[in-house]
Structure formats: C-alpha cells, structure tokens
Design a protein around this motif. Structure first.
Motif, PDB file in Angstrom:
ATOM      1  N   LYS A  19     -19.776 -51.164  61.622  1.00 33.79           N
ATOM      2  CA  LYS A  19     -20.432 -50.578  60.452  1.00 33.79           C
ATOM      3  C   LYS A  19     -19.406 -50.136  59.419  1.00 33.79           C
ATOM      4  CE  LYS A  19     -24.510 -49.047  63.004  1.00 33.79           C
ATOM      5  NZ  LYS A  19     -25.285 -47.891  63.504  1.00 33.79           N
ATOM      6  N   ALA A  20     -18.284 -49.583  59.888  1.00 32.69           N
ATOM      7  CA  ALA A  20     -17.238 -49.167  58.956  1.00 32.69           C
ATOM      8  C   ALA A  20     -16.688 -50.361  58.206  1.00 32.69           C
ATOM      9  CB  ALA A  20     -16.114 -48.460  59.710  1.00 32.69           C
ATOM     10  N   ALA A  21     -16.522 -51.474  58.903  1.00 31.18           N
ATOM     11  CA  ALA A  21     -16.019 -52.678  58.246  1.00 31.18           C
ATOM     12  C   ALA A  21     -16.988 -53.174  57.195  1.00 31.18           C
ATOM     13  CB  ALA A  21     -15.761 -53.767  59.284  1.00 31.18           C
ATOM     14  N   GLU A  22     -18.304 -53.069  57.485  1.00 34.17           N
ATOM     15  CA  GLU A  22     -19.288 -53.512  56.507  1.00 34.17           C
ATOM     16  C   GLU A  22     -19.224 -52.663  55.251  1.00 34.17           C
ATOM     17  OE1 GLU A  22     -23.044 -53.470  58.356  1.00 34.17           O
ATOM     18  OE2 GLU A  22     -22.631 -55.162  59.690  1.00 34.17           O
ATOM     19  N   ILE A  23     -18.909 -51.374  55.428  1.00 31.13           N
ATOM     20  CA  ILE A  23     -18.844 -50.477  54.277  1.00 31.13           C
ATOM     21  C   ILE A  23     -17.579 -50.734  53.471  1.00 31.13           C
ATOM     22  CG2 ILE A  23     -18.629 -48.055  53.586  1.00 31.13           C
ATOM     23  CD1 ILE A  23     -20.330 -47.346  56.027  1.00 31.13           C
ATOM     24  N   THR A  24     -16.454 -50.953  54.185  1.00 31.19           N
ATOM     25  CA  THR A  24     -15.175 -51.070  53.494  1.00 31.19           C
ATOM     26  C   THR A  24     -14.866 -52.483  53.017  1.00 31.19           C
ATOM     27  OG1 THR A  24     -14.045 -51.400  55.615  1.00 31.19           O
ATOM     28  CG2 THR A  24     -14.206 -49.147  54.804  1.00 31.19           C
ATOM     29  N   THR A  25     -15.572 -53.499  53.555  1.00 29.33           N
ATOM     30  CA  THR A  25     -15.296 -54.864  53.129  1.00 29.33           C
ATOM     31  C   THR A  25     -15.718 -55.062  51.687  1.00 29.33           C
ATOM     32  OG1 THR A  25     -15.587 -55.695  55.349  1.00 29.33           O
ATOM     33  CG2 THR A  25     -15.778 -57.296  53.571  1.00 29.33           C
ATOM     34  N   PRO A  26     -14.846 -55.529  50.808  1.00 28.20           N
ATOM     35  CA  PRO A  26     -15.205 -55.707  49.404  1.00 28.20           C
ATOM     36  C   PRO A  26     -16.249 -56.803  49.227  1.00 28.20           C
ATOM     37  CG  PRO A  26     -13.068 -56.691  49.859  1.00 28.20           C
ATOM     38  CD  PRO A  26     -13.463 -55.945  51.090  1.00 28.20           C
ATOM     39  N   THR A  27     -17.026 -56.675  48.172  1.00 30.95           N
ATOM     40  CA  THR A  27     -18.018 -57.697  47.855  1.00 30.95           C
ATOM     41  C   THR A  27     -17.304 -59.008  47.519  1.00 30.95           C
ATOM     42  OG1 THR A  27     -19.467 -56.013  46.957  1.00 30.95           O
ATOM     43  CG2 THR A  27     -19.929 -58.292  46.321  1.00 30.95           C
ATOM     44  N   PRO A  28     -17.756 -60.140  48.086  1.00 25.03           N
ATOM     45  CA  PRO A  28     -17.081 -61.415  47.799  1.00 25.03           C
ATOM     46  C   PRO A  28     -17.052 -61.715  46.305  1.00 25.03           C
ATOM     47  CG  PRO A  28     -18.650 -61.643  49.606  1.00 25.03           C
ATOM     48  CD  PRO A  28     -18.879 -60.298  49.000  1.00 25.03           C
ATOM     49  N   ALA A  29     -16.009 -62.393  45.887  1.00 28.67           N
ATOM     50  CA  ALA A  29     -15.876 -62.762  44.482  1.00 28.67           C
ATOM     51  C   ALA A  29     -16.952 -63.776  44.117  1.00 28.67           C
ATOM     52  CB  ALA A  29     -14.485 -63.339  44.231  1.00 28.67           C
ATOM     53  N   ALA A  30     -17.101 -64.032  42.793  1.00 32.52           N
ATOM     54  CA  ALA A  30     -18.122 -64.970  42.336  1.00 32.52           C
ATOM     55  C   ALA A  30     -17.923 -66.335  42.987  1.00 32.52           C
ATOM     56  CB  ALA A  30     -18.071 -65.084  40.820  1.00 32.52           C
ATOM     57  N   SER A  31     -16.670 -66.771  43.125  1.00 32.55           N
ATOM     58  CA  SER A  31     -16.375 -68.021  43.801  1.00 32.55           C
ATOM     59  C   SER A  31     -16.128 -67.723  45.276  1.00 32.55           C
ATOM     60  CB  SER A  31     -15.136 -68.697  43.200  1.00 32.55           C
ATOM     61  OG  SER A  31     -14.797 -69.844  43.944  1.00 32.55           O
ATOM     62  N   ARG A  32     -16.974 -68.264  46.126  1.00 31.79           N
ATOM     63  CA  ARG A  32     -16.847 -68.024  47.561  1.00 31.79           C
ATOM     64  C   ARG A  32     -16.233 -69.222  48.285  1.00 31.79           C
ATOM     65  NH1 ARG A  32     -22.653 -65.075  48.894  1.00 31.79           N
ATOM     66  NH2 ARG A  32     -22.460 -63.417  47.354  1.00 31.79           N
ATOM     67  N   TRP A  33     -15.599 -70.098  47.532  1.00 33.44           N
ATOM     68  CA  TRP A  33     -14.979 -71.282  48.115  1.00 33.44           C
ATOM     69  C   TRP A  33     -13.561 -70.977  48.573  1.00 33.44           C
ATOM     70  CZ3 TRP A  33     -17.450 -75.824  49.033  1.00 33.44           C
ATOM     71  CH2 TRP A  33     -18.677 -76.038  48.373  1.00 33.44           C
ATOM     72  N   SER A  34     -13.140 -71.633  49.630  1.00 32.69           N
ATOM     73  CA  SER A  34     -11.745 -71.530  50.072  1.00 32.69           C
ATOM     74  C   SER A  34     -11.301 -72.872  50.648  1.00 32.69           C
ATOM     75  CB  SER A  34     -11.561 -70.418  51.105  1.00 32.69           C
ATOM     76  OG  SER A  34     -12.406 -70.613  52.208  1.00 32.69           O
ATOM     77  N   LEU A  35      -9.990 -73.050  50.700  1.00 29.47           N
ATOM     78  CA  LEU A  35      -9.381 -74.268  51.234  1.00 29.47           C
ATOM     79  C   LEU A  35      -8.899 -73.980  52.649  1.00 29.47           C
ATOM     80  CD1 LEU A  35      -8.500 -77.171  50.308  1.00 29.47           C
ATOM     81  CD2 LEU A  35      -6.259 -76.146  49.806  1.00 29.47           C
ATOM     82  N   LEU A  59      -5.582 -73.390  64.920  1.00 29.78           N
ATOM     83  CA  LEU A  59      -5.198 -72.506  63.803  1.00 29.78           C
ATOM     84  C   LEU A  59      -5.388 -73.217  62.475  1.00 29.78           C
ATOM     85  CD1 LEU A  59      -3.786 -69.976  62.589  1.00 29.78           C
ATOM     86  CD2 LEU A  59      -1.613 -71.173  62.968  1.00 29.78           C
ATOM     87  N   GLN A  60      -6.093 -72.546  61.560  1.00 29.31           N
ATOM     88  CA  GLN A  60      -6.233 -72.997  60.171  1.00 29.31           C
ATOM     89  C   GLN A  60      -5.697 -71.922  59.228  1.00 29.31           C
ATOM     90  OE1 GLN A  60     -10.504 -73.715  59.862  1.00 29.31           O
ATOM     91  NE2 GLN A  60     -10.133 -75.924  59.800  1.00 29.31           N
ATOM     92  N   LEU A  61      -4.987 -72.333  58.196  1.00 24.95           N
ATOM     93  CA  LEU A  61      -4.597 -71.442  57.111  1.00 24.95           C
ATOM     94  C   LEU A  61      -5.686 -71.508  56.035  1.00 24.95           C
ATOM     95  CD1 LEU A  61      -0.820 -72.425  56.794  1.00 24.95           C
ATOM     96  CD2 LEU A  61      -1.869 -70.717  58.303  1.00 24.95           C
ATOM     97  N   VAL A  62      -6.008 -70.353  55.446  1.00 26.29           N
ATOM     98  CA  VAL A  62      -7.115 -70.281  54.500  1.00 26.29           C
ATOM     99  C   VAL A  62      -6.615 -69.757  53.167  1.00 26.29           C
ATOM    100  CG1 VAL A  62      -9.389 -69.312  54.039  1.00 26.29           C
ATOM    101  CG2 VAL A  62      -8.750 -69.905  56.380  1.00 26.29           C
ATOM    102  N   ALA A  63      -6.950 -70.467  52.084  1.00 24.27           N
ATOM    103  CA  ALA A  63      -6.555 -70.061  50.736  1.00 24.27           C
ATOM    104  C   ALA A  63      -7.775 -70.066  49.827  1.00 24.27           C
ATOM    105  CB  ALA A  63      -5.486 -70.999  50.181  1.00 24.27           C
ATOM    106  N   PRO A  64      -8.051 -68.983  49.088  1.00 28.01           N
ATOM    107  CA  PRO A  64      -9.207 -68.956  48.183  1.00 28.01           C
ATOM    108  C   PRO A  64      -9.011 -69.916  47.011  1.00 28.01           C
ATOM    109  CG  PRO A  64      -7.853 -67.008  47.865  1.00 28.01           C
ATOM    110  CD  PRO A  64      -7.276 -67.738  49.046  1.00 28.01           C
ATOM    111  N   ILE A  65     -10.097 -70.505  46.526  1.00 26.87           N
ATOM    112  CA  ILE A  65     -10.015 -71.386  45.355  1.00 26.87           C
ATOM    113  C   ILE A  65     -11.140 -71.035  44.379  1.00 26.87           C
ATOM    114  CG2 ILE A  65      -8.906 -73.316  46.525  1.00 26.87           C
ATOM    115  CD1 ILE A  65     -11.588 -74.595  46.957  1.00 26.87           C
TER     116      ILE A  65
END
Length: 203
Positions: free
Chosen positions: A57-73, A197-203
C-alpha cells in the motif's frame, strides 16, 4: 552364429502401445512438475501479498503517476539456466529488442524478439500482471507478478507447452522509468528453468 530376432505383428503392436504409454506417463509427470512449480510460485506471491500488505500500500501511495507516454524499450541481454547441463550446453547470451506498454498500475504488454537458448530467433507477445508493489529508497520501486502469452522458436521437446509461455516477472524502476526486468521460469521435469535479464529504457 548370430541369430536375428523375429518379431510378430502382435508383439510389434504391443511394444508400440507400451512405448506410447511410457511417453504419455512421462508427459504427465512433466506437466505435474510444471503445475507444482507454478503453484509454489503463486503461493509465494500470495504469501508476500498477505505478509507485506502495508509495504504494498505504501508503494501504491509513493509510486508516481506514469507519464503521458507509457512506452519503454526492452533490451534482452542474458539468461542464467538453473541446471548445470543447460549452463554447459545452451546459449546464455540472448540479445534482443522489444517494446513494452504499461496500460495501468498493474497491467502491461510487451512484444519483441531475442536469440533464444538454442541459438534460434524467438518472437514474443506477452501480457503482464504485477499486483505486488514495493517502494525502495530514492523513489525506486519494485513490481512483482506474472507474464504470459505466446513465444516462437522452440520445439515440442524443448517446450512442451509451446507456443504458450508463462513466467514470473520482477520489474525494478526509477521515477523516470529506467530499470530492469527479471523473468523467471522454474525447473520442470527434465527441462531447465532460467532467469532472464532485460534492460528497460523509457521512450
């Protein structure tokens, strides 16, 4: 003098039936082991959920709202097989590229390709469900759950459930969306599980 073995039609049919029964029994044991392994994973996830509800529950409160673009590489890199024979004989370097879209706090989807453990190109289309959320220092977060879908590039002997796939998923992200994905499949029967293992980068 060498004497050849003569087999009647009835004996040949009986041996064929016996071989089919043995193969069916082996497949049933393999499926039983897979079901037991996934039941254990689900039980562990449920235990985490019930043991650490305040952290989730704490994580749900502290996790920031996703940006307008929710895509990642997603950049596939390597895997670690859980059986020694697989580490000795299978490919551990699995370069690949994919795209990921986060529908909501818990649901996402991913598609792409990678060089699999048998040195063949695999393509995938997966949906992910990560109901467990944990806050880390510096506003990093961990999302845990499952991912399932279809994957190509494997034979029936290598993956009896092909093209269906199911794996445990652990996502580690910073506030900007950079991070890693860890995908885990347990050992089942004679097949070797692995952690990828995958590396993740926002786009």
């Amino acid at each position: 003098m060498h004497q050849s073995r003569h087999i009647t039609i009835d004996q040949l049919i009986a041996e064929a039936h016996s071989w089919r029964r043995q193969r069916r029994a082996a497949q049933m044991r393999a499926w039983r082991d897979r079901i037991a392994a996934w039941a254990l994973i689900l039980a562990c996830l449920a235990l985490l959920w019930w043991t650490f509800p305040s952290a989730a529950k704490a994580a749900e409160i502290t996790t920031p709202t996703p940006a307008a673009s929710r895509w990642s590489l997603d950049i596939s890199t390597t895997s670690y097989h859980l059986r020694q024979w697989a580490r000795d004989s299978l490919n551990q370097d699995n370069p690949g590229l994919g795209f990921e879209y986060q529908y909501s706090h818990n649901w996402g989807a991913a598609a792409g390709f990678y060089l699999n453990s048998y040195s063949r190109t695999s393509t995938y289309l997966l949906a992910s469900y990560t109901p467990l959320h944990f806050a880390l220092p510096a506003r990093w977060r961990v999302n845990a759950g499952l991912t399932a879908g279809i994957v190509s590039g494997y034979t029936h002997e290598e993956a009896p459930a092909r093209p269906l796939a199911l794996a445990a998923l652990l996502e580690v992200r910073n506030p900007e969306g950079w991070g890693i994905n860890l995908l885990g499949i347990p050992n089942a029967g004679q097949s070797a599980g692995f952690i990828g293992l995958q590396l993740v980068a926002p786009i």
